[in-house]
Design an enzyme around this catalytic site. Structure first.
Site, PDB file in Angstrom:
ATOM      1  N   HIS A   1       0.840  -1.203   0.000  1.00  0.00           N
ATOM      2  CA  HIS A   1       0.000   0.000   0.000  1.00  0.00           C
ATOM      3  C   HIS A   1       0.876   1.254   0.000  1.00  0.00           C
ATOM      4  O   HIS A   1       0.617   2.216  -0.717  1.00  0.00           O
ATOM      5  CB  HIS A   1      -0.886   0.036   1.252  1.00  0.00           C
ATOM      6  CG  HIS A   1      -1.789  -1.154   1.390  1.00  0.00           C
ATOM      7  ND1 HIS A   1      -1.947  -1.829   2.568  1.00  0.00           N
ATOM      8  CD2 HIS A   1      -2.583  -1.792   0.498  1.00  0.00           C
ATOM      9  CE1 HIS A   1      -2.800  -2.830   2.401  1.00  0.00           C
ATOM     10  NE2 HIS A   1      -3.204  -2.822   1.147  1.00  0.00           N
TER      11      HIS A   1
ATOM     12  N   CYS B   1     -14.550 -17.083  -5.180  1.00  0.00           N
ATOM     13  CA  CYS B   1     -13.460 -16.940  -4.202  1.00  0.00           C
ATOM     14  C   CYS B   1     -13.798 -15.768  -3.290  1.00  0.00           C
ATOM     15  O   CYS B   1     -13.953 -14.640  -3.766  1.00  0.00           O
ATOM     16  CB  CYS B   1     -12.121 -16.690  -4.885  1.00  0.00           C
ATOM     17  SG  CYS B   1     -10.822 -16.282  -3.681  1.00  0.00           S
TER      18      CYS B   1
ATOM     19  N   HIS C   1      -5.249 -17.051  -4.576  1.00  0.00           N
ATOM     20  CA  HIS C   1      -5.124 -17.397  -3.157  1.00  0.00           C
ATOM     21  C   HIS C   1      -4.782 -18.865  -2.922  1.00  0.00           C
ATOM     22  O   HIS C   1      -4.474 -19.253  -1.811  1.00  0.00           O
ATOM     23  CB  HIS C   1      -6.433 -17.077  -2.421  1.00  0.00           C
ATOM     24  CG  HIS C   1      -6.708 -15.618  -2.325  1.00  0.00           C
ATOM     25  ND1 HIS C   1      -7.323 -14.919  -3.334  1.00  0.00           N
ATOM     26  CD2 HIS C   1      -6.421 -14.719  -1.353  1.00  0.00           C
ATOM     27  CE1 HIS C   1      -7.425 -13.645  -2.970  1.00  0.00           C
ATOM     28  NE2 HIS C   1      -6.879 -13.501  -1.786  1.00  0.00           N
TER      29      HIS C   1
ATOM     30  N   LYS D   1      17.565 -13.709   0.410  1.00  0.00           N
ATOM     31  CA  LYS D   1      18.587 -12.948   1.123  1.00  0.00           C
ATOM     32  C   LYS D   1      19.057 -13.730   2.328  1.00  0.00           C
ATOM     33  O   LYS D   1      18.275 -14.343   3.042  1.00  0.00           O
ATOM     34  CB  LYS D   1      18.014 -11.606   1.595  1.00  0.00           C
ATOM     35  CG  LYS D   1      17.905 -10.593   0.511  1.00  0.00           C
ATOM     36  CD  LYS D   1      19.233 -10.330  -0.150  1.00  0.00           C
ATOM     37  CE  LYS D   1      20.216  -9.726   0.840  1.00  0.00           C
ATOM     38  NZ  LYS D   1      21.518  -9.525   0.222  1.00  0.00           N
TER      39      LYS D   1
ATOM     40  N   LYS E   1      19.649 -10.971   8.023  1.00  0.00           N
ATOM     41  CA  LYS E   1      18.359 -10.660   8.641  1.00  0.00           C
ATOM     42  C   LYS E   1      17.457  -9.947   7.660  1.00  0.00           C
ATOM     43  O   LYS E   1      17.788  -8.890   7.138  1.00  0.00           O
ATOM     44  CB  LYS E   1      18.581  -9.743   9.842  1.00  0.00           C
ATOM     45  CG  LYS E   1      18.996 -10.497  11.055  1.00  0.00           C
ATOM     46  CD  LYS E   1      19.004  -9.565  12.244  1.00  0.00           C
ATOM     47  CE  LYS E   1      19.748 -10.228  13.376  1.00  0.00           C
ATOM     48  NZ  LYS E   1      20.126  -9.277  14.399  1.00  0.00           N
TER      49      LYS E   1
HETATM   50  O1  ME8 Z   1      -7.244  -4.657  -4.027  1.00  0.00           O
HETATM   51  N1  ME8 Z   1       3.631  -4.947  -4.010  1.00  0.00           N
HETATM   52  O2  ME8 Z   1      -7.134  -3.430  -2.067  1.00  0.00           O
HETATM   53  P1  ME8 Z   1      -5.807  -3.996  -1.388  1.00  0.00           P
HETATM   54  C1  ME8 Z   1       3.208  -3.807  -4.561  1.00  0.00           C
HETATM   55  N2  ME8 Z   1      -9.632  -2.674  -2.366  1.00  0.00           N
HETATM   56  N3  ME8 Z   1       1.993  -3.276  -4.348  1.00  0.00           N
HETATM   57  C2  ME8 Z   1       1.169  -3.934  -3.537  1.00  0.00           C
HETATM   58  C3  ME8 Z   1       1.536  -5.141  -2.916  1.00  0.00           C
HETATM   59  C4  ME8 Z   1       2.841  -5.633  -3.179  1.00  0.00           C
HETATM   60  N4  ME8 Z   1       3.298  -6.755  -2.632  1.00  0.00           N
HETATM   61  N5  ME8 Z   1       0.497  -5.541  -2.162  1.00  0.00           N
HETATM   62  C5  ME8 Z   1      -0.482  -4.624  -2.300  1.00  0.00           C
HETATM   63  C6  ME8 Z   1      -7.723  -3.857  -3.231  1.00  0.00           C
HETATM   64  N6  ME8 Z   1      -0.085  -3.642  -3.124  1.00  0.00           N
HETATM   65  C7  ME8 Z   1      -9.028  -3.177  -3.550  1.00  0.00           C
HETATM   66  C8  ME8 Z   1      -8.779  -2.074  -4.558  1.00  0.00           C
HETATM   67  S1  ME8 Z   1      -9.626  -0.031  -6.082  1.00  0.00           S
HETATM   68  C9  ME8 Z   1     -11.090   0.516  -6.639  1.00  0.00           C
HETATM   69  C10 ME8 Z   1     -10.015  -1.356  -5.002  1.00  0.00           C
HETATM   70  C11 ME8 Z   1      -0.840  -2.432  -3.502  1.00  0.00           C
HETATM   71  O3  ME8 Z   1      -5.812  -3.467   0.011  1.00  0.00           O
HETATM   72  C12 ME8 Z   1      -1.111  -2.381  -4.987  1.00  0.00           C
HETATM   73  O4  ME8 Z   1      -1.394  -1.052  -5.346  1.00  0.00           O
HETATM   74  O5  ME8 Z   1      -5.677  -5.441  -1.586  1.00  0.00           O
HETATM   75  C13 ME8 Z   1      -2.366  -3.201  -5.091  1.00  0.00           C
HETATM   76  O6  ME8 Z   1      -3.046  -2.960  -6.302  1.00  0.00           O
HETATM   77  C14 ME8 Z   1      -3.133  -2.699  -3.886  1.00  0.00           C
HETATM   78  O7  ME8 Z   1      -2.114  -2.492  -2.886  1.00  0.00           O
HETATM   79  C15 ME8 Z   1      -4.176  -3.670  -3.402  1.00  0.00           C
HETATM   80  O8  ME8 Z   1      -4.647  -3.225  -2.171  1.00  0.00           O
END
Ligand code: ME8
Length: 653
Positions: A27, A132, A152, A311, A314
């Protein structure tokens, strides 16, 4: 030269994040990227609006709340606040934060649903399919892998129910044609190709409701209160509701200039559902009627951060811990690392070691040293500048800055943050070399060279002034300190970052203040027992600080042949597999980030090569004891294999 154009309007959105947990690295990455882009465009003089927020309805949230024994609204309130607090702590400059439980959002969702229903775009029907709950969507037979959700890896639930459907299928050909004719609407290009791939299969109509008998936590359908709105149909509309909905003044101003920044995981809803929804609702212009609406909701799609991909030292164990490193190393170092390390659109691996390596090399050494030596020299010798004369500047640096700025502009137009930063760091190198070659400390000793000394110091002050501006979107706190140190109190604009503007007089030089320790070096050897071993390398592609290793150092690695006896996905992880391996007489668990490349069943019975004496680590809650070796290039990955059989436990040397 200037990219300032007061007419330009730029509306940038992040995904709205689920509030079933606190914010994490992923996020934060998307939000930092959005913030850096918003700051850049504001610096260029654009009218920017940056939107972020939280996605609060649906099964996922209802179930998380039920598990915690609290009402969904309480969970939503708590975690939405956690997101707000995190963005404040990170210095994110969003203009609006929308929550899907706000009345301003529900009103727009209901208005649009009603309008679509009245136009006949929504019908009542029956559907049975594999669902799902993690993804909140039905999967088609083609998408299902081994009876499980491909994302998932959990079993799907067969659900048959009456629902309202959006006639998405009728837009299939329109969407395909649109994507083919307009390559710029989805970037990088590979994601447009992925969407075109989806469209080779028949597009199904989209179930846009859930019966209240199964789920109450959603926005009621305006035309049938026995149903709530499907969470994706609700969530996507935040981009419109946050502008006040169709017809509102902000909508008219910003909507035609929308760019959605998303991770690759949510490409399908944004690249398929969303344009069809907008088209049906008349919120997209088509080719014929070139009105003021956007041609498409432009998508800018980034890849995924993975953790601890092999890696040795740590390593952070999960994405929440990874985000907590902002407290340890500071916002700017964290921002710099994520923007520089991940080529936009591709996946990258996150490790604390790689962050520290970039902090030490790029920030402390290159930038920090430059600022320190330049401001120290200027502060020491500024008084020698003859008063009342306009400073001259070295033309060599001027050319470098002109080229550098153009490179940054070009990179930012493509959301290529890593390239923009590489271009700025080239400038930093040029200026560091300038100090080395001009040797102002030597000029200062020779009274006959005062003119030359003042030109060099003036050029350095000017270089720092321009760098202070160029760095503002990426490392805002440090860039502001550089600007303050060189005494630049003018309005920050990109246009002002052209080297050699005639504003600086010799008196200004005396206003420059010494700035040292902008980024203190971090020494992790103390808490990194494995530092110095061969595997303690920095980020991909950079040399170890120690260069080559001795044969004795190599011998410290215990590499062995191992047999995979069982393999299963790690729950809630897309990347990780839990492997049970046999090493001679010993049995062990190793977590390997290979789930996207090998189905678990294909691994059982195979011989692989492992690092047997690796410090144990816990990944997604699973204790891992060792590491499986694999080669990788871009998105491709291949496990090391033996070209003839050896017993498990055999030593690899
Ligand atoms: O999908 N690497 O929300 P979400 C990079 N509510 N970015 C990442 C990531 C990672 N490992 N993990 C998450 C949803 N993200 C919906 C969206 S929009 C109308 C609704 C980021 O909380 C990335 O931007 O699962 C991904 O698209 C988003 O968090 C998903 O957040």
């Amino acid at each position: 030269m200037s990219s300032r154009s007061p007419e330009r309007v730029f509306y940038l959105t992040t995904p709205i994040y689920y509030i079933n947990g606190p914010p994490h690295l992923g996020h934060a990455y998307t939000t930092i990227v959005a913030d850096a882009m918003a700051r850049y465009r504001r610096l260029a003089g654009d009218d920017v609006r940056l939107l972020t927020g939280t996605d609060e309805h649906g099964d996922k949230i209802a179930q998380a709340a039920a598990r915690g024994g609290e009402p969904p609204q309480a969970l939503a309130d708590r975690n939405a606040q956690a997101f707000r607090d995190e963005w404040d702590a990170l210095g994110i400059t969003h203009d609006d934060f929308i929550r899907t439980t706000e009345p301003r959002h529900a009103r727009v969702v209901q208005d649009i649903l009603q309008a679509l229903f009245d136009k006949g775009e929504i019908y009542f029907g029956k559907y049975g399919g594999s669902y799902c709950f993690g993804c909140e969507r039905f999967y088609t037979d083609k998408e299902i892998v081994d009876g499980k959700c491909p994302d998932h890896q959990t079993p799907l639930t067969y659900i048959e129910e009456e629902n309202y459907f959006f006639r998405m299928s009728v837009y299939q050909e329109w969407l395909r044609g649109y994507l083919e004719r307009h390559p710029d609407v989805v970037q990088p290009d590979r994601y447009r190709n992925e969407l075109l791939g989806f469209l080779r299969e028949p597009l199904q109509d989209l179930s846009i409701s859930r019966p209240t008998s199964r789920l109450q936590w959603g926005i009621p359908l305006p035309f049938d209160d026995r149903f709530v709105t499907y969470v994706w149909f609700d969530a996507l509309l935040n981009y419109v509701s946050a502008l006040g909905g169709p017809g509102a003044e902000d909508f008219r101003r910003y909507w035609p200039h929308v760019h959605h920044l998303i991770g690759k995981d949510i490409l399908k809803p944004h690249g398929i559902y969303w344009p069809c929804m907008l088209k049906a609702a008349g919120l997209l212009r088509d080719d014929e009627a070139r009105a003021e609406l956007p041609g498409f909701a432009r998508l800018r799609v980034h890849g995924y951060w993975t953790l601890g991909g092999g890696k040795i030292s740590k390593s952070v164990g999960n994405v929440v811990e990874a985000l907590a490193l902002t407290r340890k190393y500071g916002n700017d170092a964290f921002r710099y690392f994520v923007l520089r390390e991940m080529p936009f659109g591709q996946d990258a691996n996150f490790t604390e070691d790689a962050l520290v390596e970039r902090l030490n090399a790029d920030l402390a050494n290159d930038l920090g040293n430059l600022v320190s030596r330049a401001t120290t020299l200027i502060a020491a010798h500024a008084a020698k500048a003859p008063a009342g004369r306009v400073l001259t500047r070295d033309p060599g640096l001027e050319g470098a800055f002109r080229k550098g700025r153009a490179a940054v502009d070009a990179a930012m137009a493509e959301f290529a943050f890593h390239r923009a930063l590489a271009a700025i760091w080239e400038l930093i190198t040029v200026v560091n070399q300038y100090v080395d070659s001009q040797q102002p400390w030597a000029l200062a000793k020779d009274p006959g060279q005062t003119d030359r000394l003042v030109t060099v110091l003036g050029s350095l002050a000017e270089a720092l002034r321009c760098l202070g501006l160029l760095l503002l979107p990426f490392v805002p706190e440090s860039a502001a300190r550089i600007r303050a140190a060189v005494g630049d109190r003018t309005e920050a604009t990109l246009a002002a970052a052209d080297f050699g503007r005639p504003w600086r007089s010799p008196e200004d030089l005396t206003a420059v203040q010494r700035l040292t320790g902008l980024f203190p070096r971090v020494d992790r050897t103390a808490d990194t027992p494995t530092a110095g071993t061969p595997a303690a390398t920095g980020p991909a592609g950079t040399a170890t600080p120690t260069g080559r290793i001795s044969i004795d150092e190599f011998k410290r690695l215990d590499l062995r042949v191992a047999e995979v006896v069982a393999a299963e996905p790690v729950p809630k992880s897309k990347k990780l597999l839990k492997l049970t391996i046999r090493l001679g007489d010993e049995s062990r668990t190793i977590v390997a980030g290979i789930a996207e490349h090998y189905p678990p069943d294909a691994l059982v019975g195979r011989k692989v090569v492992v690092v047997a004496n690796l410090e144990p680590a816990t990944l997604m809650g699973v204790a891992s004891n060792g590491m499986v070796l694999a080669g990788s290039a871009g998105d491709a990955l291949a496990l090391l294999a033996l070209d003839r059989d050896l017993p498990s436990g055999a030593k690899v040397r």
